[in-house]
Each structure stands twice: as C-alpha cells, then as structure tokens.
Design a protein around this motif. Structure first.
Motif, short mmCIF file in Angstrom:
data_model
loop_
_atom_site.label_atom_id
_atom_site.label_comp_id
_atom_site.label_asym_id
_atom_site.label_seq_id
_atom_site.Cartn_x
_atom_site.Cartn_y
_atom_site.Cartn_z
N GLU A 1 28.37 89.61 92.59
CA GLU A 1 29.57 89.10 91.94
C GLU A 1 29.40 87.64 91.51
O GLU A 1 29.79 87.24 90.42
CB GLU A 1 30.76 89.22 92.90
N ASP A 2 28.78 86.85 92.40
CA ASP A 2 28.59 85.42 92.10
C ASP A 2 27.73 85.21 90.86
O ASP A 2 28.04 84.37 90.01
CB ASP A 2 27.94 84.71 93.30
N VAL A 3 26.61 85.93 90.77
CA VAL A 3 25.67 85.66 89.68
C VAL A 3 26.02 86.39 88.39
O VAL A 3 25.42 86.11 87.35
CB VAL A 3 24.22 85.99 90.09
N THR A 4 26.96 87.32 88.43
CA THR A 4 27.38 87.96 87.19
C THR A 4 28.73 87.43 86.71
O THR A 4 29.26 87.89 85.71
CB THR A 4 27.50 89.50 87.38
N GLY A 5 29.28 86.44 87.42
CA GLY A 5 30.52 85.81 86.99
C GLY A 5 30.30 84.96 85.76
O GLY A 5 29.19 84.86 85.24
N PRO A 6 31.35 84.31 85.27
CA PRO A 6 31.28 83.56 84.02
C PRO A 6 30.26 82.43 84.01
O PRO A 6 29.73 82.07 82.96
CB PRO A 6 32.70 83.02 83.83
N GLY B 1 27.65 82.30 86.58
CA GLY B 1 26.55 82.65 87.48
C GLY B 1 25.19 82.51 86.85
O GLY B 1 24.27 81.92 87.43
N LEU B 2 25.01 83.04 85.64
CA LEU B 2 23.71 82.97 84.97
C LEU B 2 23.34 81.51 84.69
O LEU B 2 22.19 81.11 84.85
CB LEU B 2 23.74 83.77 83.67
N ALA B 3 24.30 80.71 84.28
CA ALA B 3 24.04 79.30 84.00
C ALA B 3 23.56 78.58 85.26
O ALA B 3 22.66 77.72 85.21
CB ALA B 3 25.28 78.62 83.44
N LEU B 4 24.15 78.91 86.40
CA LEU B 4 23.74 78.28 87.66
C LEU B 4 22.31 78.66 88.01
O LEU B 4 21.51 77.81 88.43
CB LEU B 4 24.69 78.67 88.77
N LEU B 5 21.96 79.93 87.87
CA LEU B 5 20.59 80.36 88.16
C LEU B 5 19.60 79.68 87.23
O LEU B 5 18.52 79.24 87.65
CB LEU B 5 20.48 81.88 88.03
N MET C 1 16.76 88.62 89.74
CA MET C 1 15.83 88.91 88.65
C MET C 1 16.51 89.76 87.57
O MET C 1 16.29 89.54 86.37
CB MET C 1 14.60 89.63 89.18
N ARG C 2 17.32 90.70 87.96
CA ARG C 2 18.02 91.53 86.96
C ARG C 2 18.94 90.68 86.09
O ARG C 2 19.02 90.87 84.88
CB ARG C 2 18.84 92.62 87.66
N VAL C 3 19.63 89.73 86.71
CA VAL C 3 20.53 88.88 85.95
C VAL C 3 19.75 87.96 85.02
O VAL C 3 20.08 87.80 83.84
CB VAL C 3 21.43 88.06 86.91
N LEU C 4 18.68 87.36 85.52
CA LEU C 4 17.90 86.42 84.70
C LEU C 4 17.27 87.11 83.50
O LEU C 4 17.15 86.52 82.42
CB LEU C 4 16.81 85.78 85.56
N PHE C 5 16.87 88.37 83.67
CA PHE C 5 16.22 89.09 82.57
C PHE C 5 17.19 89.99 81.80
O PHE C 5 16.77 90.77 80.94
CB PHE C 5 15.04 89.90 83.09
N GLY C 6 18.45 89.89 82.12
CA GLY C 6 19.44 90.62 81.34
C GLY C 6 19.50 92.11 81.61
O GLY C 6 20.00 92.87 80.77
#
Length: 205
Positions: free
Chosen positions: A109-114, A116-120, A178-183
């Motif tokens: 939830e944290d990394v897919t929030g509005p 989250g990706l920017a923070l990573l 990794m899933r979030v960073l690579f979309g």
C-alpha cells in the motif's frame, strides 16, 4: 529582656516546572518538514527543489532545517526512511502468518500510493550520489531489520517456525519494491499473500 520574635515564615515552595508537551515544537517542525519533502518529491521529483522550497512549504526558517539536518540530502533521506519505516510499524497479531500478511499488505500500500514510487526513486537516486545515499540505505535496513527481528522472535517464542530477517527482505519486500520500480503492477492481494506463503514454505522446508 529581648522581645519574642515572630515565627519565621516558611519558604514558599517553588512552583513546579511546567509539564512539557509530548514531542513539542521540535516534533511538530519535523512532521511539517517531512510532509513538505514528501509533497515536493511527489510533485517535482528528486533534485528539483531546494532547502528554501522545503522551508517555505513547511512554514519554517531555512536556518531551522540547516541546524537540524545539515544538508538537503540528509533531510531527504531522513524523510524517506521515516515514511517507509515509522509510518508502517510491524504488526503483532499473535500469528506469524497474519503478521507477515499484514506487514506485506501495508508495504504494498505504501509504495503504490500517490507518492510511493517517487519515494523509492529518491532512495535509488541518493544511492547513486555516493556516501549519503549509502548511509540512508543502511539506516533504512537497520530500522526495518530491527522491527522485523522483534516480530520473528515473538513467533519463535510461540513455537512457530520463522525465517530470518534476510529471508523476509528477500522473499517479501524485494519483490514488492522491484515490481513497483519496473512498473509491473498492480500488486494484487493474492500476489502479496503468495509472497508470504512462499517465504513461510521455504522456512518450514
């Protein structure tokens, strides 16, 4: 013959020191500055704003930020690490399986929030800049590892088989990040629960 002296007036007891409010101004400043950093990262991305921009957004003086954090990079990493650790405490449900499922769901939830990706991406960008990023990475891993270690030790005390901290980082957190960073999204509940089940299966052998 001396006249009798009036009894001495007892000293007035000192007034008790005013109770300090929990956190106080320092905690409020930290919260406001962290919020400003999170918003600016989400809006503009890493490396596109200054300490002055953060100070204006947070409603504090530039000098307050420099005095507390020293550099913009140190502030960015403190804000990101806080967001990814303090805002996502490790659960204690009485069962390792449900603890891990709750932990994994909150991480997703944290990394897919509005923001989250920017923070990573901010963490990755900081790692590429040198020692400051490495320090932030080490701090993040140290805080997260300590939190997870407590959860795993509680499970062992209940007689449950539990992986080590690295097993949770490798089996649960790393695939989510990794899933979030690579979309490769969305991170469905079924996928996240599957990471937990695979990690527990490897532990039980």
């Amino acid at each position: 013959m001396k006249e009798p002296q009036p009894p001495a007036t007892p000293p007035t007891p000192a007034a008790p020191a005013p109770a300090r409010r929990p956190g106080g101004r320092s905690a409020r400043v930290r919260t406001a500055v962290h919020q400003a950093v999170t918003e600016l990262i989400a809006e503009r991305g890493y490396g596109t704003f200054t300490v002055g921009d953060v100070a204006t957004r947070a409603g504090v003086a530039d000098s307050s930020i420099y005095r507390r954090w020293g550099t913009l990079e140190a502030l960015l990493m403190d804000a990101v690490v806080s967001r990814l650790t303090e805002h996502s405490p490790v659960p204690d449900t009485g069962s390792l399986r449900t603890d891990l499922r709750s932990f994994a769901a909150k991480a997703a939830e944290d990394v897919t929030g509005p923001d989250g990706l920017a923070l990573l991406r901010t963490v990755l960008a900081a790692l590429a800049t040198g020692p400051g990023g490495e320090s932030a990475r080490d701090k993040f891993l140290a805080v997260r590892s300590e939190q997870l270690q407590g959860m795993l030790e509680r499970a062992r005390a209940r007689g449950e088989d539990a992986p080590d901290v690295l097993g949770v980082l490798d089996g649960v957190l790393a695939p989510i990040y990794m899933r979030v960073l690579f979309g490769v999204v969305p991170l469905t509940p079924e996928y996240v629960d599957g990471l937990v089940e695979s990690t527990l299966a490897r532990c039980s052998g």
